[in-house]
Design an enzyme around this catalytic site. Structure first.
Site, PDB file in Angstrom:
ATOM      1  N   THR A  96       0.673  -1.317   0.072  1.00 38.32           N
ATOM      2  CA  THR A  96      -0.008  -0.119  -0.009  1.00 38.32           C
ATOM      3  C   THR A  96       0.827   1.261   0.057  1.00 38.32           C
ATOM      4  O   THR A  96       2.048   1.476   0.463  1.00 38.32           O
ATOM      5  CB  THR A  96      -0.731   0.045   1.298  1.00 38.32           C
ATOM      6  OG1 THR A  96      -1.382   1.274   1.350  1.00 38.32           O
ATOM      7  CG2 THR A  96      -0.080  -0.306   2.499  1.00 38.32           C
ATOM      8  N   TYR A 113      -1.941   0.204  10.008  1.00 39.00           N
ATOM      9  CA  TYR A 113      -2.084  -0.447   8.948  1.00 39.00           C
ATOM     10  C   TYR A 113      -0.619  -0.226   8.085  1.00 39.00           C
ATOM     11  O   TYR A 113      -0.293  -1.176   7.407  1.00 39.00           O
ATOM     12  CB  TYR A 113      -3.231  -0.036   8.041  1.00 39.00           C
ATOM     13  CG  TYR A 113      -3.347  -0.453   6.702  1.00 39.00           C
ATOM     14  CD1 TYR A 113      -3.524  -1.612   6.452  1.00 39.00           C
ATOM     15  CD2 TYR A 113      -3.098   0.734   5.481  1.00 39.00           C
ATOM     16  CE1 TYR A 113      -3.620  -2.230   5.046  1.00 39.00           C
ATOM     17  CE2 TYR A 113      -3.235   0.057   4.029  1.00 39.00           C
ATOM     18  CZ  TYR A 113      -3.470  -1.214   3.919  1.00 39.00           C
ATOM     19  OH  TYR A 113      -3.463  -1.794   2.635  1.00 39.00           O
TER      20      TYR A 113
END
Length: 329
Positions: free
Chosen positions: A117, A141
């Protein structure tokens, strides 16, 4: 026919990749615990309901198949949830990835494609991210993805046969062009999905989380990539590894950014719906601007995007949401 393992292949991104892998002639086995995945979204291959954290179950699956590659999508993906429940993210994203890598090593699966990501970059100074931009995540995250990337790199350093492609996604949106699959499930945290639910009548408005960022209109700016192009990037990455190429980490985006307000404007035009919005407080863990420099994936892997069109992203997403509501989640 060459056999590949796809973890989390019933999810949004995984299911589109599975669809394209099948079309490209690969034999696909999907492992998904279906907590967020959707069985109806698996259009190719064989789906096995299992949790990648269950080492005994995974060991049995890998012993019964001769996989030459693994594409790893299984994990938790909400920035907001990672802030409120970080240990879940370290368990799902780091610990379970470690278990999977151990099994890949045990069974000689030496080609690995990882779903990473842009959150690994945190909040870069000008919002533009190359693969050399300093890694500085600002939420759990992003931290879990950095740690998993490091494990993959370290394994490759210790084993010359193990090769990987790490794909750092920017904002993935839209649904398949043929309308067969898209982002399923009523729980939504991403802008275009939520806006699509307003269009479908599931919500009466959309919240804009902050309009006081240092951007052209005060709202966050993101690089939106159509799901079909992202799925194609995975298929091309697999072919790249099959050709004996070296490991590489690349951004997946279009290299241009749209603000929240610009996306909503495009969505209103594409759907002919007013999409009412209200301004709320900023969300924890959100960066002001994240835009990809994505030349490296084109130069190394040969990926060529075919759907770089925000209107198309909005149109396919909203049409899919209406279909979901009609057919049932």
């Amino acid at each position: 026919m060459r056999k590949v393992l796809v973890t989390g292949g019933a999810g949004y991104i995984g299911s589109h990749v599975v669809k394209q892998l099948g079309q490209a002639g690969y034999e696909v086995v999907i492992v998904d615990n279906l907590t967020t995945g959707r069985e109806k979204s698996v259009l190719n291959g064989r789906l096995i309901k299992a949790d990648i954290g269950d080492v005994a179950a995974m060991d049995r699956i890998l012993s019964e198949h001769s996989f030459f590659a693994c594409l790893h999508f299984a994990g938790s993906i909400s920035v907001t949830e990672s802030v409120s429940n970080p240990l879940k993210y370290y368990e799902n994203n780091v610990v379970n990835s470690l278990k999977l890598l151990n099994l890949c090593k045990k069974y000689g699966i030496n080609k690995f494609i990882f779903s990473s990501t842009a959150a690994v970059y945190g909040n870069p100074e000008n919002g533009i991210c190359t693969e050399e931009t300093t890694i500085s995540p600002i939420n759990p995250y992003g931290h879990t993805k950095v740690q998993t990337e490091q494990m993959i790199n370290d394994l490759a350093s210790s084993d010359n046969n193990f090769k990987f492609v790490i794909l750092r996604y920017f904002n993935v949106a839209g649904a398949s062009i043929d309308g067969k699959i898209g982002q399923a499930g009523p729980v939504a945290t991403h802008l275009i999905k939520i806006a699509s639910q307003v269009v479908a009548g599931m919500r009466d408005k959309i919240e804009v989380f902050g309009n006081d960022y240092e951007t052209r209109d005060g709202t966050c700016i993101r690089d939106y990539i159509h799901i079909e192009d992202l799925a194609d990037a995975h298929v091309e990455s697999l072919k790249y590894l099959e050709q004996g190429n070296e490991s590489v980490t690349v951004n997946c985006g279009y290299g241009e950014g749209f603000s929240v307000e610009e996306v909503l404007k495009e969505m209103r035009i594409a759907t002919n719906h007013p999409i009412p919005s209200v301004i709320s407080n900023r969300r924890a863990g959100d960066a002001a601007i994240l835009i990809a420099k994505a030349q490296k994936i084109k130069d190394t892997i040969g990926w060529t995007p075919k759907h770089n069109n925000l209107a198309l992203i909005c149109k396919t997403a909203s049409e899919w949401e209406k279909k979901l509501l009609k057919d049932g989640y």
